[in-house]
Design a protein around this motif. Sequence first.
Motif, PDB file in Angstrom:
ATOM      1  N   LEU A 198      16.608  16.342   3.097  1.00 47.34           N
ATOM      2  CA  LEU A 198      16.413  16.218   4.538  1.00 47.34           C
ATOM      3  C   LEU A 198      14.937  16.575   4.780  1.00 47.34           C
ATOM      4  N   GLY A 199      14.183  17.697   4.078  1.00 49.69           N
ATOM      5  CA  GLY A 199      13.100  18.219   4.450  1.00 49.69           C
ATOM      6  C   GLY A 199      11.921  17.096   3.919  1.00 49.69           C
ATOM      7  N   ILE A 200      11.996  16.661   2.893  1.00 44.72           N
ATOM      8  CA  ILE A 200      11.102  15.458   2.374  1.00 44.72           C
ATOM      9  C   ILE A 200      11.299  14.571   3.555  1.00 44.72           C
ATOM     10  N   ALA A 202       6.532   6.265   4.665  1.00 39.52           N
ATOM     11  CA  ALA A 202       7.588   5.330   4.066  1.00 39.52           C
ATOM     12  C   ALA A 202       7.711   5.591   2.706  1.00 39.52           C
ATOM     13  N   VAL A 203       6.643   5.974   1.835  1.00 38.80           N
ATOM     14  CA  VAL A 203       6.554   6.378   0.423  1.00 38.80           C
ATOM     15  C   VAL A 203       7.490   7.732   0.371  1.00 38.80           C
ATOM     16  N   LEU A 204       7.117   8.689   1.414  1.00 43.16           N
ATOM     17  CA  LEU A 204       7.862   9.816   1.309  1.00 43.16           C
ATOM     18  C   LEU A 204       9.362   9.801   1.533  1.00 43.16           C
ATOM     19  N   LEU A 209       9.435  15.122   6.538  1.00 43.70           N
ATOM     20  CA  LEU A 209       8.130  15.132   6.487  1.00 43.70           C
ATOM     21  C   LEU A 209       7.643  13.741   6.391  1.00 43.70           C
ATOM     22  N   GLY A 210       8.268  12.815   5.968  1.00 44.28           N
ATOM     23  CA  GLY A 210       8.057  11.431   5.857  1.00 44.28           C
ATOM     24  C   GLY A 210       7.989  11.012   7.356  1.00 44.28           C
TER      25      GLY A 210
END
Length: 106
Positions: free
Chosen positions: A29-31, A48-50, A34-35
């Motif tokens: 969820l954190g990543i 989108a990559v994140l 961040l995305g």
Amino acid sequence: MQRSDAEALMPEQRWRSGPAKHLPFALVLGIGVLGLVRIFQYHWRQGAVLLGVSLLVAAVLRILVTDEQAGLIKIRGRGMDAFLYSTLGIVVIAVALTITGGPLSR
């Protein structure tokens, strides 16, 4: 001294009942958050990559941790979850890296 059945189960119960059960989901969820922040800052490719990376992290965690430890990233069986998370993550990353032009082409 003889350990009781309750004492023998304590580490597993501690994992299931404590906040540690939700650590895999919290990391994913954190990543993902961040995305989304990067997308809202008009860096949609990085965002989108994140998001794709967060799905790949979910796939790896789903393979590495037990069903009890997986917490909220467990949806189906371990193999199916890992396959679907990794496939969707790779697709999201591939789309983000291959789209050119458009109004958000930064």
